[in-house]
Design a protein around this motif. Structure first.
Motif, PDB file in Angstrom:
ATOM      1  N   GLY A   1      29.635  20.072  33.796  1.00  0.00           N
ATOM      2  CA  GLY A   1      29.848  18.859  32.730  1.00  0.00           C
ATOM      3  C   GLY A   1      28.916  17.905  32.705  1.00  0.00           C
TER       4      GLY A   1
ATOM      5  N   ARG B   1      28.768  13.364  32.060  1.00  0.00           N
ATOM      6  CA  ARG B   1      29.336  12.195  31.886  1.00  0.00           C
ATOM      7  C   ARG B   1      28.689  11.262  30.736  1.00  0.00           C
ATOM      8  NH1 ARG B   1      29.216  10.517  37.331  1.00  0.00           N
ATOM      9  NH2 ARG B   1      31.432  10.931  37.612  1.00  0.00           N
TER      10      ARG B   1
ATOM     11  N   SER C   1      30.625   9.922  24.141  1.00  0.00           N
ATOM     12  CA  SER C   1      30.717  10.484  22.933  1.00  0.00           C
ATOM     13  C   SER C   1      31.194   9.662  21.720  1.00  0.00           C
ATOM     14  CB  SER C   1      31.801  11.808  22.889  1.00  0.00           C
ATOM     15  OG  SER C   1      33.119  11.348  23.148  1.00  0.00           O
TER      16      SER C   1
ATOM     17  N   TYR D   1      34.282  15.215  15.893  1.00  0.00           N
ATOM     18  CA  TYR D   1      32.968  14.881  16.625  1.00  0.00           C
ATOM     19  C   TYR D   1      31.754  14.530  15.658  1.00  0.00           C
ATOM     20  CZ  TYR D   1      29.815  14.711  20.974  1.00  0.00           C
ATOM     21  OH  TYR D   1      29.045  14.661  21.643  1.00  0.00           O
TER      22      TYR D   1
ATOM     23  N   SER E   1      33.780   9.951  28.882  1.00  0.00           N
ATOM     24  CA  SER E   1      34.443  10.779  29.699  1.00  0.00           C
ATOM     25  C   SER E   1      33.592  11.880  30.299  1.00  0.00           C
ATOM     26  CB  SER E   1      35.448  11.676  28.908  1.00  0.00           C
ATOM     27  OG  SER E   1      34.734  12.402  27.960  1.00  0.00           O
TER      28      SER E   1
ATOM     29  N   SER F   1      32.687  15.893  30.163  1.00  0.00           N
ATOM     30  CA  SER F   1      33.160  16.928  29.293  1.00  0.00           C
ATOM     31  C   SER F   1      32.045  18.000  29.651  1.00  0.00           C
ATOM     32  CB  SER F   1      32.990  16.496  27.736  1.00  0.00           C
ATOM     33  OG  SER F   1      34.113  15.252  27.430  1.00  0.00           O
ATOM     34  N   LYS F   2      32.768  19.299  29.452  1.00  0.00           N
ATOM     35  CA  LYS F   2      31.729  20.263  29.578  1.00  0.00           C
ATOM     36  C   LYS F   2      31.129  20.660  28.374  1.00  0.00           C
ATOM     37  CE  LYS F   2      34.800  22.928  32.812  1.00  0.00           C
ATOM     38  NZ  LYS F   2      35.565  24.107  32.979  1.00  0.00           N
TER      39      LYS F   2
ATOM     40  N   GLU G   1      34.953  20.468  23.852  1.00  0.00           N
ATOM     41  CA  GLU G   1      35.726  20.218  24.879  1.00  0.00           C
ATOM     42  C   GLU G   1      35.506  18.656  25.146  1.00  0.00           C
ATOM     43  OE1 GLU G   1      35.780  22.491  28.393  1.00  0.00           O
ATOM     44  OE2 GLU G   1      35.371  24.275  27.384  1.00  0.00           O
ATOM     45  N   ALA G   2      34.905  17.824  24.369  1.00  0.00           N
ATOM     46  CA  ALA G   2      34.874  16.587  24.473  1.00  0.00           C
ATOM     47  C   ALA G   2      36.071  15.588  24.357  1.00  0.00           C
ATOM     48  CB  ALA G   2      33.659  15.909  23.529  1.00  0.00           C
ATOM     49  N   ALA G   3      36.203  14.633  25.127  1.00  0.00           N
ATOM     50  CA  ALA G   3      37.640  14.071  25.355  1.00  0.00           C
ATOM     51  C   ALA G   3      37.551  13.089  23.847  1.00  0.00           C
ATOM     52  CB  ALA G   3      37.955  13.290  26.247  1.00  0.00           C
TER      53      ALA G   3
ATOM     54  N   ASP H   1      36.943   9.738  35.581  1.00  0.00           N
ATOM     55  CA  ASP H   1      35.858   9.909  35.197  1.00  0.00           C
ATOM     56  C   ASP H   1      34.747   9.047  35.466  1.00  0.00           C
ATOM     57  OD1 ASP H   1      36.655  12.423  34.087  1.00  0.00           O
ATOM     58  OD2 ASP H   1      37.102  11.510  32.104  1.00  0.00           O
TER      59      ASP H   1
END
Length: 211
Positions: free
Chosen positions: A17, A19, A22, A33, A54, A56-57, A62-64, A99
């Protein structure tokens, strides 16, 4: 042996993932997004922008999202329009402690909201700078820090930590031939190898008797 190699190749590798901060567009009251970076996006009057820190992968899938609503009126409703200025609502979510980089914690009072008033041609980055200095960027213009958080790091990869075993799988882990969340166990591979070896021996014995 070919089957054994195929199973090894099919075992899932540890995913990575990232850090990072976003960037989100709150058009229509829903977070989407952003398709541009803050330095090139030029929000219109009445726009709502979101930022979320966050791990995120995958950036888009999949971003928060920011944990506050994409609600322009809730953020800028109390700010009167000004001639020659546009109003942009910002939601800044510093994320959760899990995170945060080592030795840091998210600032208190997150998510934060602010209403920026700026020139009609101003970018999202300028709107953010209006309400959340200091900002930190890297050499590739990637947004690394908002209001001084985090102090270091910028989009670094984070390897997935091993998942703790669930109660249902705890007893299975004691069996050397049981599987695990990370793929087939060594016991299973050894069992398959033993079956293949026995099968080869049986064929060899059969051919020997025919001679």
């Amino acid at each position: 042996m070919g089957l054994l190699l195929t199973l090894f190749a099919a075992s899932p590798a540890l995913a990575a993932g990232y850090r990072y901060w976003s960037f989100w567009d709150g058009a229509g009251g829903r977070w989407a997004y952003a398709t541009q970076g803050p330095s090139t996006a030029r929000p219109a009057d009445g726009a709502t922008l979101g930022f979320r820190f966050s791990v995120s992968k995958d950036a888009a899938a999949e971003a928060a999202q920011p944990r506050a609503a994409a609600d322009f009126e809730a953020v800028c409703g109390g700010t009167a329009p000004a001639e020659g200025k546009k109003r942009v609502a910002l939601v800044i979510d510093f994320g959760v402690p899990e995170d945060a980089p080592a030795g840091e914690t998210p600032p208190q009072g997150t998510p934060r909201t602010a209403c920026a008033q700026l020139a009609p041609a101003a970018t999202a980055a300028e709107a953010l700078a209006e309400v959340a200095k200091p900002l930190r960027y890297n050499g590739a213009a990637l947004l690394c820090g908002i209001s001084g958080y985090p102090k270091t790091g910028c989009g670094e990869p984070i390897e997935d930590a091993p998942k703790p075993p669930s109660p249902a799988s705890a007893s299975a882990d004691a069996d050397p031939e049981s599987g695990s969340d990370s793929g087939p166990s060594a016991g299973l591979f050894l069992g398959i190898a033993a079956v293949l070896a026995l099968g080869s021996a049986a064929v060899w014995q059969s051919r020997r008797r025919r001679r």
